[in-house]
Design an enzyme around this catalytic site. Structure first.
Site, short mmCIF file in Angstrom:
data_model
loop_
_atom_site.label_atom_id
_atom_site.label_comp_id
_atom_site.label_asym_id
_atom_site.label_seq_id
_atom_site.Cartn_x
_atom_site.Cartn_y
_atom_site.Cartn_z
N GLU A 47 -4.81 -2.02 1.76
CA GLU A 47 -5.71 -2.62 2.74
C GLU A 47 -7.15 -2.67 2.24
OE1 GLU A 47 -4.71 -4.13 5.25
OE2 GLU A 47 -2.70 -3.34 5.63
N ASP A 62 3.41 0.15 -0.34
CA ASP A 62 2.04 0.54 -0.10
C ASP A 62 1.98 1.68 0.90
OD1 ASP A 62 3.05 -1.35 1.67
OD2 ASP A 62 1.46 -2.80 1.33
N HIS A 102 -1.53 -5.98 12.13
CA HIS A 102 -2.92 -5.58 12.38
C HIS A 102 -3.26 -5.59 13.87
CE1 HIS A 102 -4.55 -6.26 8.03
NE2 HIS A 102 -3.27 -5.93 8.02
N HIS A 138 7.49 -7.02 2.92
CA HIS A 138 6.48 -6.82 3.96
C HIS A 138 7.14 -7.10 5.30
CE1 HIS A 138 2.76 -6.64 6.11
NE2 HIS A 138 2.07 -6.49 4.99
#
EC number: 3.5.1.47
Length: 376
Positions: A130, A71, A347, A156
């Site tokens: 996102e 991503d 985050h 990830h």
């Protein structure tokens, strides 16, 4: 690998400085394309899709096609890491490791161009993970149909695991997720005359309280679900009753059935608020992501393979959302966690993953694709 490590750390740092919103990854896309243009072309095919990129590394005698998804987008938050390569885009940060995912993808791609395997490998550099979600439209594109992989993998970063460790599990890994936006409209008025108004701050507060009963009383206690309201806005001055209010949140469930049930209960409660407060309400579920369900056979095979290269942990499922779930719903595959040993989590404005993990992932995935191609 030392020289390569420095090279791909530099790439990660370049990408870290240019985080962009979903479907606005223009600088990121150009950076990736510029890098790809420097590679030998005889084994490469490149196709641009929106702000993403498909890249096929052609095998010497292909029978199958494998895939890797990376991503590309960042998050709308101000970076507070103090790093020398801090984000140059004010209010944007790579706080979810997508800069790592892309650098690792380029590293594996480069290794396979230099030392080709028998089979094809397609790299998906995907925008908008996102939000609003790039995996589903990328999956539905004509390019994907032409280059559809037989199996696919993604990773990830995981701040909680040390470098040199990966974590995975067969079956359910990430939850079903849905955004939640509720707009309430009543009747404003003077703070001294509340009986002439319908206060939407009070209505919004009632909604938040009632939503807590959905999880405690409407979801099977052996299942798991979450409703989080992360933001409430309403009114504009302290002595005026608010005519409008907005709630913004997220829903997460470990089963598709629970997602349906939770939304049904939210809608029923909101209808009750409309009647009770004589107001109107609009619900918007925004982006919705399908659960990441790892193919059990492929995941077990990968975990057994990886044990010879890294420490492997079988983890629990998480309430994290990932639109990679749409891809593995259609194509056999899996996602795994890559340990990056950061004191701050995903985050977070101070997320600072250990860059040594980049070499670990490049080596592991390059070896894995080679192993799969030999076994094919």
């Amino acid at each position: 690998m030392d020289q390569n490590l420095e090279r791909f750390i530099a790439i990660r740092r370049d990408l870290h400085q240019i985080p962009e919103k979903g479907f606005e990854e223009y600088k990121t896309q150009k950076y990736l394309l510029d890098y790809l243009d420097e590679l030998p072309t005889e084994r490469l095919e490149i196709k641009v899709w929106k702000t993403g990129i498909f890249v096929k590394v052609k095998g010497m005698n292909p029978n199958k096609t494998y895939g890797y998804r990376a991503d590309m987008d960042g998050l709308p938050m101000e970076e507070l890491t103090g790093l020398a390569f801090l984000s140059q885009h004010k209010g944007m940060m790579h706080a979810c490791g997508h800069d790592f995912h892309m650098a690792i993808g380029l590293g594996v791609l480069t290794a396979l161009v230099s030392n080709p395997i028998q089979d094809d490998v397609v790299f998906l550099f995907q925008p908008a993970e996102e939000g609003p979600g790039g995996a589903k439209p990328m999956l539905e594109s004509q390019i994907f149909a032409e280059w559809r992989p037989d199996e696919i993998v993604a990773l990830h970063i995981a701040p909680e695991y040390p470098v040199g460790t990966i974590a995975a599990k067969p079956g359910l890994l990430f939850a079903n997720t849905s955004e939640l936006f509720i707009d309430l409209k009543g009747k404003g008025g003077h703070a001294a005359y509340p009986h002439h108004a319908n206060d939407m701050v009070v209505a919004a507060s009632q909604l938040v309280s009632q939503f807590q009963t959905v999880i405690s009383r409407n979801v099977d206690p052996l299942d798991s679900a979450v409703i989080t309201i992360g933001k409430i806005t309403g009114g504009f001055v302290q002595n005026v009753i608010a005519e409008e209010a907005r709630l913004e949140g997220t829903i997460r469930t470990l089963s598709e059935e629970s997602m349906v049930r939770v939304k049904q209960r939210i809608e029923a409660i909101v209808k009750g608020i409309e009647v009770g407060f004589d107001c109107s309400a609009v619900i918007d579920y925004g982006s919705m992501y399908h659960q990441v369900y790892n193919d059990e056979t492929l995941t077990k095979e990968f975990m057994n393979f990886a044990k010879d290269h890294v420490e492997v942990i079988e983890c629990k499922e998480a309430m994290t959302g990932e639109d990679f779930g749409y891809i593995v719903k259609e194509v056999p595959g899996f996602m795994f966690w890559l340990g990056v040993n950061s004191a701050y989590g995903l985050h977070h404005q101070k997320l600072n993953p250990d860059e040594e993990a980049i070499a670990v992932a490049i080596s592991l995935l390059t070896s894995y694709f080679s192993f799969k191609s030999r076994a094919n």
